[in-house]
Write a protein that holds these residues in place. Sequence first.
Motif, PDB file in Angstrom:
ATOM      1  N   ARG A 132      10.590   0.617   0.498  1.00 28.41           N
ATOM      2  CA  ARG A 132       9.160   0.779   0.761  1.00 28.41           C
ATOM      3  C   ARG A 132       8.634   2.144   0.327  1.00 28.41           C
ATOM      4  O   ARG A 132       7.442   2.264   0.022  1.00 28.41           O
ATOM      5  N   LEU A 133       9.488   3.159   0.312  1.00 23.30           N
ATOM      6  CA  LEU A 133       9.053   4.442  -0.236  1.00 23.30           C
ATOM      7  C   LEU A 133       8.665   4.289  -1.703  1.00 23.30           C
ATOM      8  O   LEU A 133       7.752   4.960  -2.190  1.00 23.30           O
ATOM      9  N   VAL A 135       0.848  -1.186   0.000  1.00 25.17           N
ATOM     10  CA  VAL A 135       0.000   0.000   0.000  1.00 25.17           C
ATOM     11  C   VAL A 135       0.889   1.243   0.000  1.00 25.17           C
ATOM     12  O   VAL A 135       1.844   1.318   0.779  1.00 25.17           O
ATOM     13  N   PRO A 136       0.614   2.228  -0.861  1.00 29.15           N
ATOM     14  CA  PRO A 136       1.414   3.453  -0.876  1.00 29.15           C
ATOM     15  C   PRO A 136       1.489   4.103   0.505  1.00 29.15           C
ATOM     16  O   PRO A 136       0.528   4.087   1.283  1.00 29.15           O
ATOM     17  N   VAL A 137       2.640   4.682   0.779  1.00 25.53           N
ATOM     18  CA  VAL A 137       2.916   5.233   2.099  1.00 25.53           C
ATOM     19  C   VAL A 137       1.868   6.257   2.522  1.00 25.53           C
ATOM     20  O   VAL A 137       1.356   6.218   3.654  1.00 25.53           O
ATOM     21  N   GLU A 148      17.371  -1.074   8.117  1.00 23.33           N
ATOM     22  CA  GLU A 148      16.306  -0.073   8.186  1.00 23.33           C
ATOM     23  C   GLU A 148      16.409   0.917   7.026  1.00 23.33           C
ATOM     24  O   GLU A 148      15.399   1.288   6.423  1.00 23.33           O
ATOM     25  N   ALA A 149      17.636   1.347   6.705  1.00 20.64           N
ATOM     26  CA  ALA A 149      17.826   2.287   5.599  1.00 20.64           C
ATOM     27  C   ALA A 149      17.427   1.658   4.275  1.00 20.64           C
ATOM     28  O   ALA A 149      16.779   2.295   3.427  1.00 20.64           O
ATOM     29  N   GLU A 171       6.758   5.907   9.668  1.00 19.78           N
ATOM     30  CA  GLU A 171       8.206   5.771   9.569  1.00 19.78           C
ATOM     31  C   GLU A 171       8.668   4.424  10.123  1.00 19.78           C
ATOM     32  O   GLU A 171       9.634   3.832   9.628  1.00 19.78           O
ATOM     33  N   THR A 172       7.982   3.941  11.149  1.00 19.52           N
ATOM     34  CA  THR A 172       8.309   2.634  11.719  1.00 19.52           C
ATOM     35  C   THR A 172       8.079   1.531  10.696  1.00 19.52           C
ATOM     36  O   THR A 172       8.914   0.629  10.525  1.00 19.52           O
TER      37      THR A 172
END
Length: 360
Positions: free
Chosen positions: A331-332, A3-5, A324-325, A35-36
């Motif tokens: 995911r963006l 799903v888009p952010v 995480e980076a 952000e999590t």
Amino acid sequence: MNVPVERVRGQIVSIFGAWGMDPELVRTAAEVMVETDLMGVDSHGVSMLMDYDEARRRGKLNLKAKPRVVREGPVTALVDADAGLGHPAAVMGMNLALEKARTMQVGVVTVFNSHHFGAAGYYAAMASKAGMIGMVMSATRTIGVVPTRAKVPVLGTNPIAFAAPAKRNAPFLLDMATSAAANNKIKVYGLNGKKIPKGWVFDDAGNAVTDPEAALDILYRTKKGGLTPLGGTPEMSSHKGYGLALMVHILGGALSGASFSPIRVKTQKPSDPDRLGHFFLAIDPRAFRPEGAFEDDLDALIDVLHETPPLDPALPVLVPGDPEAASRKRRLQDGIPIPDSLLEKIRKVCESSGVPCILG
């Protein structure tokens, strides 16, 4: 389904808004949760909506909460979260610590009368983004971790996060439970239809539990067994995870005057708040080193680790913060994964909140 952010953010905002939360606090909580999820910590982002909804239904959450400073010194502060969601008070706490570190080179802030605040790593990362070293700890609500040599749970997963800024590399970011795993990670395994690894949860006879539903039943209902401290067994040095968990509660709970769950639950009514506590530390590296020298040394350290020969060439050596980076970048672009089982649960929260489900 991915799903888009911004759609995930919009869903969280719509739900919290329907609950009557202050719009600014809604934006803050939604930002932390999104952000999590972007960082790949699926156990502490949008999947927490069901837990927060249950707390709301019970009357535990103060939906009109206004976090405020109740005690303050040149390098310290104490924040009352006003029994609201933990995210806004935690952001306030770390911002206060950073503000004090800018003028006094170090800032220490504790928060009390709070609830679950999501992933501790988010707040530690606030410090590294500001060029500071950050450390975060938190007391926890659920009694699920069995101390070394015990057969019943007494502690929570008591997380600790630490972040430090670099220049060329991604910031160092360690975010970990002091137990073998976090409760919500077990929930995520269940949502994805996976068994949990052996060693995370044992029953009261010392047998490993791998079915996530059975593990959650132990953690939330029967209390016959529980999560192991970091290390798993005494032979694998579980006393170290046990000791770290106690240290986290001392700083995140006892120092702020927050509750210790085994004592709180003796008198806590279903509608009573959890009264959790958090700890935030910010240090300006320039208090010890010329400007930029700390970051240069950290880059050199990280470079050595990245260049270390791996056992498997397809799995290079990473440092905390690398996964995480990478997850955030991916995911963006691709969106946040929402399993069908999670989507169905969120739909029910939307229905009870009187808002449309826009995730799919």
